[in-house]
Enzyme design. Structure first.
Site, PDB file in Angstrom:
ATOM      1  N   GLY A  92     -44.711 -29.255  -5.356  1.00  0.00           N
ATOM      2  CA  GLY A  92     -44.158 -29.884  -6.557  1.00  0.00           C
ATOM      3  C   GLY A  92     -44.237 -28.994  -7.774  1.00  0.00           C
ATOM      4  CG  ASN A 118     -38.721 -35.833 -10.621  1.00  0.00           C
ATOM      5  OD1 ASN A 118     -39.509 -36.634 -10.131  1.00  0.00           O
ATOM      6  ND2 ASN A 118     -38.376 -35.848 -11.890  1.00  0.00           N
ATOM      7  CG  HIS A 146     -41.725 -33.499 -19.032  1.00  0.00           C
ATOM      8  ND1 HIS A 146     -40.356 -33.360 -18.984  1.00  0.00           N
ATOM      9  CD2 HIS A 146     -42.124 -33.736 -17.751  1.00  0.00           C
ATOM     10  CE1 HIS A 146     -39.944 -33.502 -17.728  1.00  0.00           C
ATOM     11  NE2 HIS A 146     -41.001 -33.734 -16.964  1.00  0.00           N
ATOM     12  CE  LYS A 150     -42.068 -29.724 -17.589  1.00  0.00           C
ATOM     13  NZ  LYS A 150     -42.664 -29.241 -16.319  1.00  0.00           N
TER      14      LYS A 150
HETATM   15  P1  NAD Z   1     -52.567 -29.496 -14.345  1.00  0.00           P
HETATM   16  O1  NAD Z   1     -52.679 -28.356 -15.311  1.00  0.00           O
HETATM   17  O2  NAD Z   1     -53.248 -30.790 -14.691  1.00  0.00           O
HETATM   18  O3  NAD Z   1     -53.106 -29.058 -12.905  1.00  0.00           O
HETATM   19  C1  NAD Z   1     -52.829 -27.820 -12.309  1.00  0.00           C
HETATM   20  C2  NAD Z   1     -54.079 -27.430 -11.543  1.00  0.00           C
HETATM   21  O4  NAD Z   1     -53.801 -26.304 -10.724  1.00  0.00           O
HETATM   22  C3  NAD Z   1     -55.245 -27.029 -12.464  1.00  0.00           C
HETATM   23  O5  NAD Z   1     -56.390 -27.863 -12.184  1.00  0.00           O
HETATM   24  C4  NAD Z   1     -55.504 -25.578 -12.091  1.00  0.00           C
HETATM   25  O6  NAD Z   1     -56.872 -25.208 -12.167  1.00  0.00           O
HETATM   26  C5  NAD Z   1     -54.994 -25.558 -10.657  1.00  0.00           C
HETATM   27  N1  NAD Z   1     -54.752 -24.206 -10.137  1.00  0.00           N
HETATM   28  C6  NAD Z   1     -54.361 -23.098 -10.815  1.00  0.00           C
HETATM   29  N2  NAD Z   1     -54.301 -22.041  -9.975  1.00  0.00           N
HETATM   30  C7  NAD Z   1     -54.656 -22.502  -8.748  1.00  0.00           C
HETATM   31  C8  NAD Z   1     -54.799 -21.887  -7.471  1.00  0.00           C
HETATM   32  N3  NAD Z   1     -54.563 -20.580  -7.294  1.00  0.00           N
HETATM   33  N4  NAD Z   1     -55.169 -22.659  -6.427  1.00  0.00           N
HETATM   34  C9  NAD Z   1     -55.410 -23.977  -6.580  1.00  0.00           C
HETATM   35  N5  NAD Z   1     -55.323 -24.611  -7.775  1.00  0.00           N
HETATM   36  C10 NAD Z   1     -54.946 -23.877  -8.839  1.00  0.00           C
HETATM   37  O7  NAD Z   1     -51.003 -29.734 -14.120  1.00  0.00           O
HETATM   38  P2  NAD Z   1     -50.297 -31.022 -13.501  1.00  0.00           P
HETATM   39  O8  NAD Z   1     -49.846 -31.927 -14.584  1.00  0.00           O
HETATM   40  O9  NAD Z   1     -51.134 -31.548 -12.394  1.00  0.00           O
HETATM   41  O10 NAD Z   1     -48.970 -30.342 -12.902  1.00  0.00           O
HETATM   42  C11 NAD Z   1     -49.059 -29.352 -11.886  1.00  0.00           C
HETATM   43  C12 NAD Z   1     -47.663 -28.833 -11.572  1.00  0.00           C
HETATM   44  O11 NAD Z   1     -46.862 -29.871 -11.019  1.00  0.00           O
HETATM   45  C13 NAD Z   1     -46.891 -28.320 -12.798  1.00  0.00           C
HETATM   46  O12 NAD Z   1     -46.141 -27.195 -12.422  1.00  0.00           O
HETATM   47  C14 NAD Z   1     -45.977 -29.490 -13.138  1.00  0.00           C
HETATM   48  O13 NAD Z   1     -44.843 -29.085 -13.862  1.00  0.00           O
HETATM   49  C15 NAD Z   1     -45.639 -29.973 -11.740  1.00  0.00           C
HETATM   50  N6  NAD Z   1     -45.178 -31.361 -11.616  1.00  0.00           N
HETATM   51  C16 NAD Z   1     -44.191 -31.559 -10.694  1.00  0.00           C
HETATM   52  C17 NAD Z   1     -43.776 -32.866 -10.431  1.00  0.00           C
HETATM   53  C18 NAD Z   1     -42.742 -33.088  -9.363  1.00  0.00           C
HETATM   54  O14 NAD Z   1     -42.371 -34.246  -9.102  1.00  0.00           O
HETATM   55  N7  NAD Z   1     -42.264 -32.019  -8.693  1.00  0.00           N
HETATM   56  C19 NAD Z   1     -44.327 -33.925 -11.113  1.00  0.00           C
HETATM   57  C20 NAD Z   1     -45.320 -33.676 -12.057  1.00  0.00           C
HETATM   58  C21 NAD Z   1     -45.762 -32.380 -12.281  1.00  0.00           C
END
Ligand code: NAD
Length: 258
Positions: A92, A118, A146, A150
């Site tokens: 995601g 999404n 958002h 973000k």
């Molecule tokens: P967040 O910042 O809360 O969490 C991201 C996490 O990834 C952090 O805890 C970070 O420490 C961790 N991380 C970084 N490098 C890493 C690695 N090498 N290995 C494992 N973990 C690692 O962000 P979030 O709100 O949880 O969003 C995460 C991603 O998901 C973003 O890119 C966001 O845009 C995306 N997102 C996608 C959807 C979807 O439906 N596709 C929905 C919501 C968010």
């Protein structure tokens, strides 16, 4: 539900989405959370699973499917490891581009990978509806809202929506603006010059509006995400079905049959 449960690992397990995924996997029938990785929180616990810092520990835990909600730089590395290990991936993370998609298509030969900009089923339908509407309108703009945490803009969903609308119609009216009084007032020029406006708002999760116009009428297609639970039915569906969709798949559409 019969057979062995699907063994699931979560990358980004200490993040907002990672924690929600861990809860959803734990609550779902036919799957079990066995590993959690997040370099920001090794030693903490997510749904009774200890968070580790290194993806190699996750592979050694014997996972069938890994769900990745991290950052694009981390995903590029982690997905290569999963492809080499023959583990299915459900992704995601935002910010993976066409070059990444091409590399992942080549890498995932012994296991499968699904990337969805999404996972909210309503948002997937919104994109499909916008694509269907595109040939019937000459002007269209996208407004995405958002939360204020973000880091990337515009959202992956907004870009994907514009790409699909641009592919569905080549007949768009030119932007009439000849004098921009304040830089950025017309938003970012996306595919086919479809304008994308990104709002970052405390209290919001993820909303998007696609506004289309033609003579005498406008059509607004809007999707609102009330909380992160909206993404979880799509994630759980992808975890359940990923083993049956070979290679690389982009978007949830194939799983929804649309
Ligand atoms: P967040 O910042 O809360 O969490 C991201 C996490 O990834 C952090 O805890 C970070 O420490 C961790 N991380 C970084 N490098 C890493 C690695 N090498 N290995 C494992 N973990 C690692 O962000 P979030 O709100 O949880 O969003 C995460 C991603 O998901 C973003 O890119 C966001 O845009 C995306 N997102 C996608 C959807 C979807 O439906 N596709 C929905 C919501 C968010």
């Amino acid at each position: 539900m019969s057979g062995d449960p699907i063994r699931v690992g979560v990358l980004g397990a200490a993040g907002r989405m990672g924690r929600a995924v861990a809860d959803a996997v734990t609550a779902a029938d036919g799957m079990v959370l066995v590993a959690a990785v997040d370099p920001s929180a090794p030693g903490s616990r997510v749904c009774d699973v200890e968070v580790v810092a290194d993806i190699r520990d996750l592979v050694e835990a014997g996972v069938d499917v890994v769900v990745d909600f991290t950052v694009a730089e981390a995903s590029r590395v982690n997905l290569g490891v999963l492809a080499s290990a023959g583990v299915h991936a459900v992704v995601g993370t935002s910010g993976l581009d066409e070059t990444d998609i091409g590399e992942l298509r080549a890498a995932f030969t012994s296991s499968n990978c699904l990337i969805a900009p999404n996972f909210a089923i309503g948002a997937v339908l919104m994109m499909r509806f916008a694509e269907l509407a595109a040939p019937w309108f000459e002007t269209a703009e996208i407004i995405e809202v958002h939360h204020d945490g973000k880091v990337d803009a515009p959202s992956g969903t907004a870009i994907a929506t514009a790409e699909r609308m641009a592919a569905a119609s080549a007949d768009w009216a030119p932007d009439p603006t000849t004098r921009v009084v304040m830089a950025g007032a017309r938003g970012a020029a996306g595919p086919a010059d479809i304008r994308i406006h990104s709002l970052r708002m405390r209290g919001a999760v993820a909303d998007q509006e696609v506004v289309l116009g033609t003579d005498g009428q406008t059509l607004t297609i809007r999707h609102d995400t009330i909380d992160r639970g909206s993404f979880m039915p799509g994630v759980v569906l992808a975890v359940r079905r990923i083993a049956g969709i070979p290679g690389l798949t982009v978007g949830l559409d194939v799983l929804l049959g649309i």
